[in-house]
Design a protein around this motif. Structure first.
Motif, mmCIF file in Angstrom:
data_model
loop_
_atom_site.group_PDB
_atom_site.id
_atom_site.type_symbol
_atom_site.label_atom_id
_atom_site.label_comp_id
_atom_site.label_asym_id
_atom_site.label_seq_id
_atom_site.Cartn_x
_atom_site.Cartn_y
_atom_site.Cartn_z
ATOM 1 N N MET A 191 -25.783 1.154 75.983
ATOM 2 C CA MET A 191 -25.718 2.621 75.941
ATOM 3 C C MET A 191 -24.374 3.158 76.439
ATOM 4 O O MET A 191 -24.106 4.333 76.344
ATOM 5 C CB MET A 191 -26.838 3.224 76.800
ATOM 6 N N ILE A 192 -23.553 2.256 77.007
ATOM 7 C CA ILE A 192 -22.239 2.704 77.493
ATOM 8 C C ILE A 192 -21.221 2.551 76.368
ATOM 9 O O ILE A 192 -21.106 1.474 75.775
ATOM 10 C CB ILE A 192 -21.788 1.880 78.719
ATOM 11 N N PRO A 193 -20.494 3.608 76.062
ATOM 12 C CA PRO A 193 -19.522 3.497 74.967
ATOM 13 C C PRO A 193 -18.440 2.465 75.277
ATOM 14 O O PRO A 193 -17.979 2.359 76.405
ATOM 15 C CB PRO A 193 -18.908 4.902 74.885
ATOM 16 N N ALA A 194 -18.071 1.692 74.262
ATOM 17 C CA ALA A 194 -16.955 0.761 74.378
ATOM 18 C C ALA A 194 -15.673 1.499 74.007
ATOM 19 O O ALA A 194 -15.705 2.438 73.206
ATOM 20 C CB ALA A 194 -17.165 -0.420 73.443
ATOM 21 N N LEU A 195 -14.596 1.069 74.596
ATOM 22 C CA LEU A 195 -13.326 1.743 74.335
ATOM 23 C C LEU A 195 -12.673 1.190 73.065
ATOM 24 O O LEU A 195 -12.431 -0.014 72.946
ATOM 25 C CB LEU A 195 -12.382 1.557 75.529
ATOM 26 N N PHE A 196 -12.453 2.049 72.128
ATOM 27 C CA PHE A 196 -11.749 1.716 70.882
ATOM 28 C C PHE A 196 -10.474 2.554 70.815
ATOM 29 O O PHE A 196 -10.328 3.544 71.537
ATOM 30 C CB PHE A 196 -12.623 2.053 69.659
ATOM 31 N N ARG A 197 -9.583 2.157 69.919
ATOM 32 C CA ARG A 197 -8.382 2.961 69.673
ATOM 33 C C ARG A 197 -8.228 3.211 68.175
ATOM 34 O O ARG A 197 -8.638 2.395 67.354
ATOM 35 C CB ARG A 197 -7.130 2.269 70.215
ATOM 36 N N ILE A 198 -7.643 4.352 67.883
ATOM 37 C CA ILE A 198 -7.418 4.695 66.474
ATOM 38 C C ILE A 198 -6.318 3.789 65.930
ATOM 39 O O ILE A 198 -5.201 3.764 66.456
ATOM 40 C CB ILE A 198 -6.983 6.180 66.315
ATOM 41 N N ASP A 199 -6.663 3.046 64.903
ATOM 42 C CA ASP A 199 -5.706 2.135 64.281
ATOM 43 C C ASP A 199 -5.063 2.779 63.057
ATOM 44 O O ASP A 199 -3.927 2.484 62.702
ATOM 45 C CB ASP A 199 -6.462 0.862 63.857
ATOM 46 N N GLU A 200 -5.828 3.665 62.424
ATOM 47 C CA GLU A 200 -5.344 4.289 61.188
ATOM 48 C C GLU A 200 -6.073 5.613 60.998
ATOM 49 O O GLU A 200 -7.262 5.735 61.326
ATOM 50 C CB GLU A 200 -5.662 3.361 60.008
ATOM 51 N N ARG A 201 -5.332 6.586 60.525
ATOM 52 C CA ARG A 201 -5.973 7.875 60.217
ATOM 53 C C ARG A 201 -5.518 8.319 58.844
ATOM 54 O O ARG A 201 -4.326 8.376 58.569
ATOM 55 C CB ARG A 201 -5.576 8.941 61.243
ATOM 56 N N GLN B 266 -25.545 1.634 58.166
ATOM 57 C CA GLN B 266 -25.653 1.866 59.612
ATOM 58 C C GLN B 266 -24.601 2.883 60.080
ATOM 59 O O GLN B 266 -23.679 3.222 59.342
ATOM 60 C CB GLN B 266 -25.467 0.553 60.369
ATOM 61 N N PHE B 267 -24.773 3.317 61.325
ATOM 62 C CA PHE B 267 -23.835 4.313 61.863
ATOM 63 C C PHE B 267 -23.425 3.948 63.286
ATOM 64 O O PHE B 267 -24.085 3.141 63.945
ATOM 65 C CB PHE B 267 -24.465 5.723 61.845
ATOM 66 N N ASN B 268 -22.346 4.533 63.725
ATOM 67 C CA ASN B 268 -21.904 4.437 65.119
ATOM 68 C C ASN B 268 -21.971 5.813 65.765
ATOM 69 O O ASN B 268 -21.894 6.837 65.076
ATOM 70 C CB ASN B 268 -20.450 3.951 65.195
ATOM 71 N N MET B 269 -22.097 5.820 67.074
ATOM 72 C CA MET B 269 -21.932 7.064 67.831
ATOM 73 C C MET B 269 -20.479 7.101 68.294
ATOM 74 O O MET B 269 -20.036 6.217 69.039
ATOM 75 C CB MET B 269 -22.881 7.105 69.045
ATOM 76 N N LEU B 270 -19.737 8.080 67.819
ATOM 77 C CA LEU B 270 -18.316 8.206 68.174
ATOM 78 C C LEU B 270 -18.170 9.284 69.245
ATOM 79 O O LEU B 270 -18.680 10.401 69.086
ATOM 80 C CB LEU B 270 -17.483 8.577 66.942
ATOM 81 N N GLN C 159 -5.000 10.865 66.966
ATOM 82 C CA GLN C 159 -3.916 10.234 66.222
ATOM 83 C C GLN C 159 -3.890 8.738 66.532
ATOM 84 O O GLN C 159 -4.568 8.275 67.450
ATOM 85 C CB GLN C 159 -2.568 10.865 66.610
ATOM 86 N N LYS C 160 -3.109 8.003 65.782
ATOM 87 C CA LYS C 160 -3.005 6.556 65.969
ATOM 88 C C LYS C 160 -2.702 6.227 67.434
ATOM 89 O O LYS C 160 -1.808 6.828 68.030
ATOM 90 C CB LYS C 160 -1.909 5.987 65.062
ATOM 91 N N GLY C 161 -3.497 5.305 67.976
ATOM 92 C CA GLY C 161 -3.312 4.887 69.358
ATOM 93 C C GLY C 161 -4.199 5.622 70.339
ATOM 94 O O GLY C 161 -4.394 5.169 71.472
ATOM 95 N N ASP C 162 -4.753 6.753 69.941
ATOM 96 C CA ASP C 162 -5.641 7.507 70.844
ATOM 97 C C ASP C 162 -6.939 6.749 71.083
ATOM 98 O O ASP C 162 -7.398 5.972 70.244
ATOM 99 C CB ASP C 162 -5.960 8.887 70.252
ATOM 100 N N ALA C 163 -7.533 7.025 72.248
ATOM 101 C CA ALA C 163 -8.765 6.336 72.629
ATOM 102 C C ALA C 163 -9.989 7.085 72.110
ATOM 103 O O ALA C 163 -9.991 8.312 71.981
ATOM 104 C CB ALA C 163 -8.832 6.222 74.152
ATOM 105 N N ILE C 164 -11.033 6.301 71.856
ATOM 106 C CA ILE C 164 -12.295 6.867 71.378
ATOM 107 C C ILE C 164 -13.410 5.976 71.919
ATOM 108 O O ILE C 164 -13.231 4.754 72.049
ATOM 109 C CB ILE C 164 -12.286 6.921 69.826
ATOM 110 N N GLY C 165 -14.551 6.568 72.281
ATOM 111 C CA GLY C 165 -15.694 5.788 72.739
ATOM 112 C C GLY C 165 -16.624 5.495 71.570
ATOM 113 O O GLY C 165 -16.823 6.360 70.714
#
Lengths: 269, 160
Positions: free
Chosen positions: A1-11, A38-42, A82-88
């Motif tokens: 239930m805890i979001p994992a840290l991802f980064r924007i690779d492409e927009r 399937q879906f993700n919670m962003l 933007q590219k490189g920004d963090a997202i859960g």
């Protein structure tokens, strides 16, 4: 239930107000496989979380793709990344399209507007022929030629995939069909007894398409819909997306029409 | 080579129609080929025919001054179009333009109109079939009007 840290690779801006994000997990090269549908919670940090279908290839294990329409606060915040920004990210969640039902059958993929996004992974999967579908046909209705998702990809796929595109409003450059998606569906030669249909789009569009498919002889249990409701926890605990006896996040988002007809036709549910 | 009656027999629009009626209608039909860009019908011109598209794409258009033609809908193989010949003042209300080469059967609505006045059974049959097409087109137009793929959704009605 805890979001994992991802980064924007492409927009990629698909068209005004709709964009696709490719995201990679921080410190991980391989991601859990997902099933088409399937879906993700962003999680846009500081703003909120939103359920978004996976729209990339299931074979791509390094990146998740999400095509997002900027509509509410959370999606507007995602649009600013933007590219490189963090997202859960939490997920993938939900059941996918029942791809094991397609062997030997005619597969009708019916998309409306940004409803094309959750069907794209299914198209990727069906294109590799391993699932043994006798024929795959895509019926895709968009608002305007500029608002056709993945247009260049669809043009490349046209050699191997039977694609019917239609737009509600044409322009001077558009040489294709103008009109709603139910029209080519009505005139299509479909063997209802051997066909299975996967639909995603506005509920109004799906409602009319279902009527057409039923007149073509498809059974209610061979029509699958991807539903959208206000999903919060994504695990069937909070109840926000309860729809009749189902939780869209856990029991769906893909349902057979036969199993949800009572709720689908109930107004204001 | 198939006769006009054979071609009509095969079309779902005429399915189940009385043989004598179908033979009469076949007598009012002729094959036509239109090149891309040809106007098959023009707004405000006499509507004496209707068309069965055998192959090709036809755009139903409305000309807007200072803008140009707006395509409202396209029609395709096996579609039937044109019902202005059925109702006074028997004038086309939109343009119909061939988008690519169009092979069509052109049916003489004026001749059929006169026949339907005396043969009411045939008139009723034709009207029933055209009513179905008109209904389908109306439903499609209503869906287009809803603009369901728009990003701008109207706010929820609190009374609902």
């Amino acid at each position: 239930m805890i979001p994992a840290l991802f980064r924007i690779d492409e927009r990629k801006e698909e068209f005004s107000g709709t964009f696709t994000l490719g995201i990679r997990r921080e410190g991980e090269s391989a991601l859990p496989r997902f099933k088409p549908g399937q879906f993700n919670m962003l999680y846009a940090f500081g703003t909120g979380e939103v359920a978004i279908s996976l729209s990339g290839s299931p074979a791509d294990t390094g990146v998740y793709q999400h095509t997002i329409r900027s509509q509410g606060l959370a999606t507007q915040a995602l649009a600013r990344l933007q590219k490189g920004d963090a997202i859960g990210v939490r997920g993938p969640f939900g059941c996918g399209w029942p791809i094991d039902t397609v062997a030997g059958r005619e597969v009708l993929i019916i998309a409306g507007g940004v409803g094309m996004a959750p069907l794209r992974p299914l198209l990727y999967s069906l294109r590799d022929k391993a699932h043994g579908a006798a024929r795959v046909r895509l019926f895709y209705g968009a608002r305007h030629p500029d608002e056709i998702l993945y247009r260049s990809e669809l043009e490349r796929w046209a050699d191997s995939l039977d694609i019917t595109l239609t737009v509600d409003q044409g322009d001077s450059t558009w040489r294709g069909r103008v009109g709603v998606i139910t029209q080519p569906l009505e005139t299509a030669d479909i063997n209802g007894g051997k066909a299975v249909a996967f639909l995603c789009g506005p509920e109004v569009m799906m409602r009319f398409c279902i009527q057409t498919l039923l007149t073509k002889g498809l059974s209610e249990s061979d029509i699958y819909l991807s539903m959208e409701r206000n999903m919060k926890c994504a695990t069937g605990l909070c109840g926000h997306c309860q729809w009749g006896p189902n939780f869209v996040c856990k029991d769906g988002p893909v349902f057979s029409y036969g199993s949800v007809r009572s709720w689908f036709n109930l107004r204001a549910l | 080579m198939k006769s006009m009656a054979d071609l009509l027999h095969e079309h779902p629009f005429f399915k189940g129609m009385d043989e004598s009626h179908l033979d009469f209608i076949a007598g009012c039909g002729e094959n036509h080929i239109y090149n891309a860009g040809d106007y098959i019908a023009r707004e405000n011109e006499p509507a004496d025919h209707f068309y069965l598209i055998r192959a090709g794409q036809v755009a139903v258009e409305c000309f807007v001054p200072n803008y140009g033609a707006i395509c409202l809908q396209t029609l395709h193989d096996n579609d039937i179009f044109g019902w202005s010949w059925l109702f006074p003042p028997y004038m086309w209300t939109f343009d119909a333009r061939a988008v690519d080469e169009v092979h069509a059967i052109r049916l003489d609505g004026k001749c059929l109109r006169e026949k339907c006045e005396t043969d009411t059974a045939m008139g009723a049959e034709l009207l029933k079939r055209f009513a179905r097409i008109v209904t389908q087109r109306l439903q499609a137009t209503r869906m287009q009007l809803m603009d369901i793929y728009s990003q701008q959704r109207p706010p929820l009605d609190p009374g609902q």
